[in-house]
Write a protein that holds these residues in place. Structure first.
Motif, PDB file in Angstrom:
ATOM      1  N   VAL A   2       0.854  -1.189   0.000  1.00  0.00           N
ATOM      2  CA  VAL A   2       0.000   0.000   0.000  1.00  0.00           C
ATOM      3  C   VAL A   2       0.884   1.231   0.000  1.00  0.00           C
ATOM      4  O   VAL A   2       1.810   1.340   0.807  1.00  0.00           O
ATOM      5  N   GLN A   3       0.604   2.134  -0.891  1.00  0.00           N
ATOM      6  CA  GLN A   3       1.298   3.428  -0.892  1.00  0.00           C
ATOM      7  C   GLN A   3       0.272   4.508  -0.600  1.00  0.00           C
ATOM      8  O   GLN A   3      -0.827   4.506  -1.166  1.00  0.00           O
ATOM      9  N   CYS A  33      -8.141  -1.260   7.983  1.00  0.00           N
ATOM     10  CA  CYS A  33      -8.190  -0.024   8.755  1.00  0.00           C
ATOM     11  C   CYS A  33      -7.313   1.033   8.095  1.00  0.00           C
ATOM     12  O   CYS A  33      -6.203   0.739   7.662  1.00  0.00           O
ATOM     13  N   MET A  34      -7.824   2.235   8.079  1.00  0.00           N
ATOM     14  CA  MET A  34      -7.013   3.378   7.703  1.00  0.00           C
ATOM     15  C   MET A  34      -7.196   4.441   8.774  1.00  0.00           C
ATOM     16  O   MET A  34      -8.252   4.539   9.397  1.00  0.00           O
ATOM     17  N   CYS A  96      -1.148   9.781   7.203  1.00  0.00           N
ATOM     18  CA  CYS A  96      -2.141   8.764   6.878  1.00  0.00           C
ATOM     19  C   CYS A  96      -1.465   7.406   7.031  1.00  0.00           C
ATOM     20  O   CYS A  96      -0.278   7.251   6.707  1.00  0.00           O
ATOM     21  N   ALA A  97      -2.202   6.437   7.533  1.00  0.00           N
ATOM     22  CA  ALA A  97      -1.634   5.119   7.750  1.00  0.00           C
ATOM     23  C   ALA A  97      -2.679   4.041   7.486  1.00  0.00           C
ATOM     24  O   ALA A  97      -3.884   4.312   7.509  1.00  0.00           O
ATOM     25  N   ALA A  98      -2.189   2.838   7.265  1.00  0.00           N
ATOM     26  CA  ALA A  98      -3.091   1.725   6.962  1.00  0.00           C
ATOM     27  C   ALA A  98      -2.557   0.436   7.568  1.00  0.00           C
ATOM     28  O   ALA A  98      -1.355   0.289   7.793  1.00  0.00           O
ATOM     29  N   THR A  99      -3.485  -0.470   7.837  1.00  0.00           N
ATOM     30  CA  THR A  99      -3.119  -1.781   8.345  1.00  0.00           C
ATOM     31  C   THR A  99      -4.134  -2.807   7.886  1.00  0.00           C
ATOM     32  O   THR A  99      -5.302  -2.467   7.639  1.00  0.00           O
ATOM     33  N   TYR A 100      -3.697  -4.048   7.807  1.00  0.00           N
ATOM     34  CA  TYR A 100      -4.601  -5.138   7.481  1.00  0.00           C
ATOM     35  C   TYR A 100      -5.138  -5.819   8.733  1.00  0.00           C
ATOM     36  O   TYR A 100      -5.897  -6.777   8.634  1.00  0.00           O
ATOM     37  N   ARG A 101      -4.764  -5.324   9.916  1.00  0.00           N
ATOM     38  CA  ARG A 101      -5.364  -5.829  11.139  1.00  0.00           C
ATOM     39  C   ARG A 101      -6.861  -5.565  11.105  1.00  0.00           C
ATOM     40  O   ARG A 101      -7.323  -4.611  10.491  1.00  0.00           O
ATOM     41  N   SER A 102      -7.596  -6.376  11.820  1.00  0.00           N
ATOM     42  CA  SER A 102      -9.043  -6.211  11.836  1.00  0.00           C
ATOM     43  C   SER A 102      -9.511  -5.245  12.909  1.00  0.00           C
ATOM     44  O   SER A 102     -10.654  -4.780  12.876  1.00  0.00           O
ATOM     45  N   THR A 103      -8.633  -4.928  13.862  1.00  0.00           N
ATOM     46  CA  THR A 103      -8.999  -4.011  14.940  1.00  0.00           C
ATOM     47  C   THR A 103      -8.453  -2.627  14.625  1.00  0.00           C
ATOM     48  O   THR A 103      -7.247  -2.453  14.490  1.00  0.00           O
ATOM     49  N   CYS A 104      -9.342  -1.662  14.538  1.00  0.00           N
ATOM     50  CA  CYS A 104      -8.941  -0.305  14.181  1.00  0.00           C
ATOM     51  C   CYS A 104      -8.902   0.630  15.386  1.00  0.00           C
ATOM     52  O   CYS A 104      -8.282   1.692  15.321  1.00  0.00           O
ATOM     53  N   SER A 105      -9.567   0.254  16.459  1.00  0.00           N
ATOM     54  CA  SER A 105      -9.820   1.187  17.548  1.00  0.00           C
ATOM     55  C   SER A 105      -8.617   1.505  18.404  1.00  0.00           C
ATOM     56  O   SER A 105      -8.613   2.494  19.121  1.00  0.00           O
ATOM     57  N   TYR A 112       1.739   0.790   7.154  1.00  0.00           N
ATOM     58  CA  TYR A 112       1.910   1.534   5.909  1.00  0.00           C
ATOM     59  C   TYR A 112       1.662   3.006   6.224  1.00  0.00           C
ATOM     60  O   TYR A 112       0.655   3.353   6.857  1.00  0.00           O
ATOM     61  N   TRP A 113       2.580   3.852   5.760  1.00  0.00           N
ATOM     62  CA  TRP A 113       2.552   5.263   6.147  1.00  0.00           C
ATOM     63  C   TRP A 113       2.785   6.162   4.948  1.00  0.00           C
ATOM     64  O   TRP A 113       3.572   5.847   4.048  1.00  0.00           O
TER      65      TRP A 113
END
Length: 123
Positions: A2-3, A33-34, A96-105, A112-113
């Motif tokens: 992810v970019q 999650c983003m 801005c950041a992203a993850t494939y984890r299912s927990t966003c909270s 990814y940044w």
């Protein structure tokens, strides 16, 4: 992979508003999650707002609740942060950041940044 590319930062007076945008280039499937993080000089990076990209559930740091709104447009692979009633203490580099984890909270595990966009708030 992810970019992420942020835009929309700038200078504003206290009480003003800004809208940050984050465009994601996704080469496989969309992150779960983003989020938006910020870091001011001499301070640790903190999670500001997060969103589950499928469910649309949103999460906010206490310091920005009722002032900031995170949203997403999955068709555009984009996330936005609408910031209102800005305070001098909101000034920071926003990431801005992203993850494939299912927990966003919990604002944990974002791997990814983007490069960041500067927000300056004058009193």
């Amino acid at each position: 992979q992810v970019q992420l590319v942020e835009s929309g930062g700038g200078s504003v007076q206290a009480g003003g508003s800004l809208r940050l945008s984050c465009a994601a280039s996704v080469y496989a499937y969309r992150p779960n999650c983003m989020g938006w993080f910020r870091q001011a000089p001499g301070k640790e990076r903190e999670g500001v707002a997060g969103i589950h990209t499928l469910a649309g559930t949103t999460y906010y740091a206490d310091s920005v609740k009722a002032r900031f709104t995170i949203s997403r447009d999955n068709a555009k692979n984009s996330v936005y942060l609408q910031m209102t009633s800005l305070k001098p203490e909101d000034a920071a580099m926003y990431y801005c950041a992203a993850t494939y984890r299912s927990t966003c909270s919990d604002f944990v595990g974002y791997n990814y940044w983007g490069q960041g966009t500067q927000v300056t708030v004058s009193s």
